[in-house]
Design an enzyme around this catalytic site. Sequence first.
Site, PDB file in Angstrom:
ATOM      1  N   ASP A 132       1.932 -30.956  47.366  1.00 14.72           N
ATOM      2  CA  ASP A 132       1.024 -30.457  48.392  1.00 14.72           C
ATOM      3  C   ASP A 132      -0.506 -31.185  48.076  1.00 14.72           C
ATOM      4  OD1 ASP A 132       0.125 -28.936  50.557  1.00 14.72           O
ATOM      5  OD2 ASP A 132      -0.561 -27.706  49.142  1.00 14.72           O
ATOM      6  N   ASP A 141       1.690 -24.542  46.635  1.00 11.49           N
ATOM      7  CA  ASP A 141       1.117 -23.310  46.131  1.00 11.49           C
ATOM      8  C   ASP A 141       1.516 -22.542  47.439  1.00 11.49           C
ATOM      9  OD1 ASP A 141      -0.403 -24.975  47.982  1.00 11.49           O
ATOM     10  OD2 ASP A 141      -2.122 -23.409  47.717  1.00 11.49           O
ATOM     11  N   ASP A 183      -4.032 -29.461  49.612  1.00  8.59           N
ATOM     12  CA  ASP A 183      -4.936 -28.204  49.251  1.00  8.59           C
ATOM     13  C   ASP A 183      -4.299 -27.331  48.412  1.00  8.59           C
ATOM     14  OD1 ASP A 183      -7.222 -28.648  51.627  1.00  8.59           O
ATOM     15  OD2 ASP A 183      -5.442 -29.758  52.182  1.00  8.59           O
TER      16      ASP A 183
END
Length: 222
Positions: free
Chosen positions: A12, A171, A14
């Site tokens: 991922d 996250d 961000d």
Amino acid sequence: MASITFDIVGFDLDGTLIDTSGDLAAAVNHAIGTVGLPPFPVAAIRPFVGQGARVMLDRALAASDAQDDALLAQLLPVLLDYYQANLSAHSAPYPGLLDAMDALAAAGVTLAICTNKAERFALPLMDQLGLSHRFASIIGGDTVCVGKPDPAPIHAMIERAGGGRTIFIGDTINDIAGARNAGIASVAVSFGFLDGPVEELQADAIIHHFDELLPLLQGWPQ
């Protein structure tokens, strides 16, 4: 050095590869400032991040006691335009990332990105940070017209990176559920834009610093 049995490590963006909270906070504060609302410190905005710009702005308006659908619709393009013009003023890779990527590349592992960030933000951001060339594929939230947790963008990431055994690192629940839906293993990072305990994501493993990534992958069952 023990070998790594994964062909591709996907990330991922961000909250996983890059801490973009400073620039996202600046965009939120610019947008709400246009209607006279006071700014937030970056630390206060971090919990708003992780589910897209609309949710981030909506959370900021709620925290400002100004939550309103019409105001949200008015301010969202203001936020996005400002962010597009100021993508990388405060954004930087998380500690240990560059060394981990160097080690993975040296081990013959292909690196790739699958983010729900639209291409018009994701691609220029990686260019501005000088990182685009490190990734065999970068899939944005609009590349295949659907985002995570749908498995389609992760499948596209794998295909465009050449295919093979893949693990995905993220996250948020979108990342971990997306990996699960795509039928691949997942690792959650505890330093990203979490909106709850990292254990609740139910990833196959958790890391607290990128220094832990290479040993984790070297010890992963075949």
